[in-house]
Design a protein around this motif. Structure first.
Motif, PDB file in Angstrom:
ATOM      1  N   THR A  26      83.696  25.543  45.363  1.00 48.53           N
ATOM      2  CA  THR A  26      83.618  26.971  45.048  1.00 48.53           C
ATOM      3  C   THR A  26      84.700  27.769  45.777  1.00 48.53           C
ATOM      4  OG1 THR A  26      82.035  28.786  44.795  1.00 48.53           O
ATOM      5  CG2 THR A  26      81.982  27.618  46.866  1.00 48.53           C
ATOM      6  N   ILE A  75      88.079  28.473  43.931  1.00 44.75           N
ATOM      7  CA  ILE A  75      88.079  29.378  42.776  1.00 44.75           C
ATOM      8  C   ILE A  75      87.717  30.805  43.161  1.00 44.75           C
ATOM      9  CG2 ILE A  75      86.992  29.845  40.545  1.00 44.75           C
ATOM     10  CD1 ILE A  75      86.483  26.770  40.426  1.00 44.75           C
ATOM     11  N   PHE A 133      90.279  21.728  42.280  1.00 43.93           N
ATOM     12  CA  PHE A 133      89.062  21.826  41.474  1.00 43.93           C
ATOM     13  C   PHE A 133      88.615  20.443  40.996  1.00 43.93           C
ATOM     14  CE2 PHE A 133      87.337  21.956  37.130  1.00 43.93           C
ATOM     15  CZ  PHE A 133      86.205  22.715  37.313  1.00 43.93           C
ATOM     16  N   ILE A 152      85.095  18.731  42.112  1.00 42.34           N
ATOM     17  CA  ILE A 152      84.078  18.624  41.067  1.00 42.34           C
ATOM     18  C   ILE A 152      83.806  17.158  40.751  1.00 42.34           C
ATOM     19  CG2 ILE A 152      85.489  18.657  38.967  1.00 42.34           C
ATOM     20  CD1 ILE A 152      82.250  20.617  39.602  1.00 42.34           C
ATOM     21  N   SER A 185      81.171  29.293  32.636  1.00 42.03           N
ATOM     22  CA  SER A 185      82.072  29.093  33.781  1.00 42.03           C
ATOM     23  C   SER A 185      81.507  29.718  35.049  1.00 42.03           C
ATOM     24  CB  SER A 185      83.445  29.700  33.483  1.00 42.03           C
ATOM     25  OG  SER A 185      84.048  29.064  32.392  1.00 42.03           O
ATOM     26  N   TYR A 228      78.699  27.592  36.248  1.00 43.98           N
ATOM     27  CA  TYR A 228      79.260  26.323  36.726  1.00 43.98           C
ATOM     28  C   TYR A 228      79.874  26.454  38.111  1.00 43.98           C
ATOM     29  CZ  TYR A 228      81.914  21.937  36.073  1.00 43.98           C
ATOM     30  OH  TYR A 228      82.437  20.666  36.173  1.00 43.98           O
ATOM     31  N   THR A 229      80.642  27.543  38.332  1.00 44.56           N
ATOM     32  CA  THR A 229      81.400  27.681  39.570  1.00 44.56           C
ATOM     33  C   THR A 229      80.679  28.463  40.657  1.00 44.56           C
ATOM     34  OG1 THR A 229      82.504  29.645  38.658  1.00 44.56           O
ATOM     35  CG2 THR A 229      83.609  27.523  38.380  1.00 44.56           C
TER      36      THR A 229
END
Length: 276
Positions: free
Chosen positions: A41, A44, A71, A75, A242, A245-246
Motif C-alpha cells: 500500500t 501507491i 507493486f 502484491i 482499485s 484492492y489497494t
C-alpha cells in the motif's frame, strides 16, 4: 485509511515478535503478510495523496515503471504468502504429528525467501514486457496508479514474444498459487469430514476461517479489477475495485486476523498494557 492500514499491520508484527507464544509458523507467515501489505500500500497511496493535495496527475516514465515493479513484487508476495499459509494449514490439520518436523524454522524461512524470489521474477517479467513497448511521451491511464494490466493494454503491436511472456506470468503467478490453495483446502475439508465429533470439526475449521476470509477478499477484488481493466471500455469502471484492492483489503487484513483470533487479541492487549 492509509494510517489505519500501516498501524494495524505494525501492531500485528509487534505482537508476533514480542509474544513467545506466537512464535509458530502460522504467525510467522502472518507477520510477513502484514509487512508485505504495508509495503504494497506504501507504493501507491503516498503518491496518490500527493496528487490529491497538489492537484496533479502526472508521473514520470521511470517513476511509473518503478511503481509498477514495486507493486508487482509486493502484491505477488501477498499471493505467494497466502498460498504458503494454506499449505501450513494443510500440514497442521492433515499431518498434525509430523507438523513440527515439516514446518520447522528453516523450512518456514526457506518458503518466505522462495516467495520473495518468485515475486521479484514476476516483477521482472512484467518489466520485460512493458519495456518492449514504444516510448510514449504522453499517455493517459484511467487509474490513480500504474496498474500493470492497463499498461499492458497500451501495446498495440502484434508482438508474439510479449504475449508468450504474459501467458507465462499468468500461469506461474496466477494459476499455480490459486491451484495450490484449492488443493490444500480440498485436502483439509476431506480430513475435517472424517473427524467424528462436531466439536473437533468446528475447532479444525475455525483455524482456517481468517485465512479463508483474506483469500476471498484478496482474490475477489484482484480478479474484479483485472477483468474490469481487460474487458470494460469505461475508463472509470475499475476505479472502485482499485480502491478496494489497494486500500480496503490491506486495511481489513489486521482486523480479520485479530478479531477472529484469541491469541492475537490477548497478545495485543498485553502489548498495549505494557506500553501504557
Amino acid at each position: 485509511m492509509y494510517l489505519v492500514t500501516v498501524l494495524g499491520n505494525l501492531l500485528i508484527i509487534m505482537a508476533v515478535i514480542s509474544d513467545s507464544h506466537l512464535h509458530t509458523p502460522m504467525y510467522f507467515f502472518l507477520s510477513n503478510l502484514s509487512l508485505a501489505d504495508i509495503c504494497f500500500t506504501s507504493t501507491i497511496v503516498p503518491k496518490m495523496i500527493v496528487d490529491i493535495q497538489s492537484d496533479s496527475r502526472v508521473i514520470s516514465y521511470v517513476g511509473c515503471l518503478t511503481q509498477m515493479s514495486l507493486f508487482m513484487i509486493f502484491i505477488c508476495m501477498d499471493d505467494m504468502l497466502l498460498t504458503v499459509m494454506a499449505y501450513d494449514r494443510f500440514v497442521a490439520i492433515c499431518h498434525p504429528l509430523q507438523y513440527p518436523n515439516i514446518m520447522n524454522p528453516h523450512h518456514c524461512g526457506f518458503l518466505v525467501v522462495l516467495s520473495f524470489l518468485f515475486s521479484i521474477l514476476d516483477s521482472q517479467l512484467h518489466n520485460l514486457i512493458v519495456l518492449q513497448f514504444t516510448y510514449f511521451k504522453d499517455v493517459f491511464i484511467s487509474n490513480f496508479f500504474c496498474f500493470p494490466a492497463q499498461l499492458l493494454n497500451l501495446d498495440c503491436s502484434d508482438n508474439s514474444s510479449s504475449k508468450i511472456l504474459r501467458y507465462i506470468a499468468a500461469v506461474l503467478f496466477g494459476f499455480f498459487p490459486i491451484s495450490g490453495i484449492f488443493l490444500s483446502y480440498y485436502k483439509i475439508i476431506s480430513s475435517i469430514l472424517k473427524i467424528p465429533s462436531p466439536g473437533g470439526k468446528f475447532k479444525a475449521l475455525s483455524t482456517c476461517g481468517s485465512h479463508l476470509s483474506v483469500v476471498c477478499l484478496f482474490y475477489g477484488t484482484s480478479s474484479g479489477i483485472y477483468f474490469d481493466s481487460a474487458v470494460s471500455q469505461s475508463p472509470t469502471n475499475c476505479l472502485g475495485a482499485s480502491v478496494v484492492y489497494t486500500l480496503v483489503t490491506p486495511m481489513l487484513n489486521p482486523f480479520i486476523y485479530s478479531l477472529r483470533n484469541r491469541d492475537i487479541k490477548s497478545s495485543l492487549s498485553r502489548l498495549l498494557s505494557r506500553k501504557l
